[in-house]
Design an enzyme around this catalytic site. Structure first.
Site, mmCIF file in Angstrom:
data_model
loop_
_atom_site.group_PDB
_atom_site.id
_atom_site.type_symbol
_atom_site.label_atom_id
_atom_site.label_comp_id
_atom_site.label_asym_id
_atom_site.label_seq_id
_atom_site.Cartn_x
_atom_site.Cartn_y
_atom_site.Cartn_z
ATOM 1 N N TYR A 1 0.802 -1.226 0.000
ATOM 2 C CA TYR A 1 0.000 0.000 0.000
ATOM 3 C C TYR A 1 0.838 1.281 0.000
ATOM 4 C CZ TYR A 1 -4.563 -2.219 0.627
ATOM 5 O OH TYR A 1 -5.723 -2.929 0.444
ATOM 6 N N LYS B 1 3.603 -14.818 4.250
ATOM 7 C CA LYS B 1 3.933 -15.716 3.139
ATOM 8 C C LYS B 1 5.460 -15.749 3.021
ATOM 9 C CE LYS B 1 2.524 -18.313 -0.346
ATOM 10 N NZ LYS B 1 1.655 -19.503 -0.255
ATOM 11 N N ASP C 1 -6.249 -6.815 4.485
ATOM 12 C CA ASP C 1 -7.367 -6.300 3.683
ATOM 13 C C ASP C 1 -8.204 -7.467 3.168
ATOM 14 O OD1 ASP C 1 -8.932 -4.544 2.075
ATOM 15 O OD2 ASP C 1 -7.747 -5.167 0.338
ATOM 16 N N ASP D 1 -2.305 -18.491 2.914
ATOM 17 C CA ASP D 1 -3.268 -19.361 2.223
ATOM 18 C C ASP D 1 -3.911 -20.332 3.222
ATOM 19 O OD1 ASP D 1 -0.750 -20.478 2.469
ATOM 20 O OD2 ASP D 1 -0.723 -21.414 0.494
ATOM 21 N N ASP E 1 -12.269 -9.071 4.608
ATOM 22 C CA ASP E 1 -13.516 -9.248 3.849
ATOM 23 C C ASP E 1 -13.997 -10.695 3.968
ATOM 24 O OD1 ASP E 1 -13.249 -6.602 2.889
ATOM 25 O OD2 ASP E 1 -14.115 -7.157 0.962
HETATM 26 C C1 IPM Z 1 -10.439 -1.330 3.260
HETATM 27 C C2 IPM Z 1 -10.656 -0.914 1.842
HETATM 28 C C3 IPM Z 1 -9.497 -0.032 1.406
HETATM 29 C C4 IPM Z 1 -8.221 -0.840 1.530
HETATM 30 C C5 IPM Z 1 -9.667 0.544 -0.018
HETATM 31 C C6 IPM Z 1 -10.992 1.246 -0.162
HETATM 32 C C7 IPM Z 1 -8.535 1.429 -0.423
HETATM 33 O O1 IPM Z 1 -10.803 -2.016 1.022
HETATM 34 O O2 IPM Z 1 -10.413 -0.464 4.137
HETATM 35 O O3 IPM Z 1 -10.303 -2.535 3.513
HETATM 36 O O4 IPM Z 1 -7.866 -1.573 0.605
HETATM 37 O O5 IPM Z 1 -7.596 -0.757 2.567
HETATM 38 MN MN MN Z 2 -10.809 -3.885 2.068
#
Ligand code: IPM
Ligand code: MN
Length: 338
Positions: free
Chosen positions: A124, A171, A228, A204, A232
């Site tokens: 990032y 990793k 990140d 993984d 999710d």
């Molecule tokens: C998160 C989001 C951000 C990230 C994006 C929107 C830049 O996905 O906060 O997880 O990748 O960190």
């Molecule tokens: Mn995200």
């Protein structure tokens, strides 16, 4: 008590979930006799279209001067907004809890872990450049940032007082240098925390185990992009992104925001679930409480109200109900008073 909150309404579903969250904040103000000074600041796609910049300096200045910032998702300019804010304000810890909620369709009812994601470096950093036949990116991993986030994760494991277990996710079998630095820093820090069990796991395998045995995790400590992706995935174990809240934490400042994006596909349909932002506000009060504000009761009240409303089956469509975003905010606000 007087608290200055910088608010970014964001793009897409951002404004509607912000409005529903404000409804809850107003209820909390009355119930707990707080004075929440909401200072609206612009950032994101709409701000870019209007002012030519996705993150004006004025916005950053106001956030710096506020006690805390609450942020809705922004659209395509997210990398220029939240990724920059994390780095500029040194918000090095991205904290993303995953907890089974009663009356929500969760994979199991005993999931309770937190992802602690390094928030300032890794892929990032934004170091990307063209090469002859394509492009390349530089992944920056430093001992300083790795040790700092490891310290944070170990302290978190201690204060959560659950399994007292940290797993570093990496990793290092492939990215020997960068993940090597991260992992060695984690092992060094682990030596100081004899009361916390420490191990490491390849990313993984971690992705698999999150689905196979999510109840075995307590604190997951990982680098920026792995965190990140895994967060999710983790959200799907306990009701989805509509409930997923997060905090970007530094030593002096913090920004709380939903884990999800601006969801342009459902904008204006009043279908979005504001709980991701309302629960981010809950985390915000928890953080303010650690900094001396007498607001622990406030975060507890949000939590209890959310649970109560979920128990009554009143939810937005993502959780099977038929409430609009606005109605959901009003339900939580009403529950705060009862
Ligand atoms: C998160 C989001 C951000 C990230 C994006 C929107 C830049 O996905 O906060 O997880 O990748 O960190
Ligand atoms: Mn995200």
């Amino acid at each position: 008590m007087n608290i200055d909150i910088a608010l970014i309404r964001g793009d897409g579903i951002g404004p509607e979930i912000s409005e529903a969250t404000l409804e809850v904040l107003r209820a909390l103000e009355q119930k707990f006799r707080l004075q929440l000074n909401i200072i609206e600041v612009e950032a994101g796609d709409r701000c870019l279209a209007k002012n030519g910049r996705a993150l004006p300096e004025e916005t950053v200045e106001i956030i710096r001067k506020s006690d805390v910032c609450l942020k809705a998702p922004v659209g395509k300019s997210a990398a220029e907004v939240i990724v920059k804010l994390r780095q500029m304000l040194n918000l090095y810890g991205n904290v993303r809890p995953t907890i089974s909620m009663p009356y929500v369709n969760c994979l199991r009812d005993d999931i309770d872990f937190v992802i602690v994601r390094e928030n300032t470096e890794g892929l990032y950093k934004g170091y990307e450049f063209d090469v002859e036949d394509g492009a390349a990116a530089i992944r920056v991993i430093t001992k300083k940032a790795s040790s700092r986030i490891a310290e944070y994760a170990f302290r978190m494991a201690e204060s959560r007082n659950k399994m007292k277990k940290v797993i570093a996710v990496h990793k290092a079998n492939v990215m020997k240098k960068t993940c090597g630095v991260f992992l060695r820093s984690c092992y060094d820090v682990a030596k100081k925390y004899s009361g916390v069990e420490f191990s490491d796991m390849l990313v993984d395998a971690a992705a698999m185990n999150l689905i196979r045995q999510p109840q075995t995790f307590d604190v997951i400590l990982t680098t920026n992009m792995f965190g990140d992706i895994l967060s999710d995935e983790a959200a799907q174990l306990t009701g989805g992104l509509g409930l997923a809240a997060s905090g970007n934490i530094g030593d002096e400042m913090a920004i709380f925001e939903p884990v999800h994006g601006s969801a342009p596909d459902i904008v204006g349909k009043e279908k979005s679930n504001p709980l991701s932002m309302i629960l981010s506000a809950k985390m915000m009060f928890e953080w303010l409480a650690t900094r001396g504000s007498q607001v622990s009761e406030v975060s507890r009240s949000i939590n209890e109200s959310v649970k109560h409303v979920l128990a009554s089956g009143k939810t937005t469509p993502d959780l099977g109900g038929s409430l609009s975003t606005e109605e959901m905010g009003k339900e939580i606000a009403r529950q705060i008073f009862s």
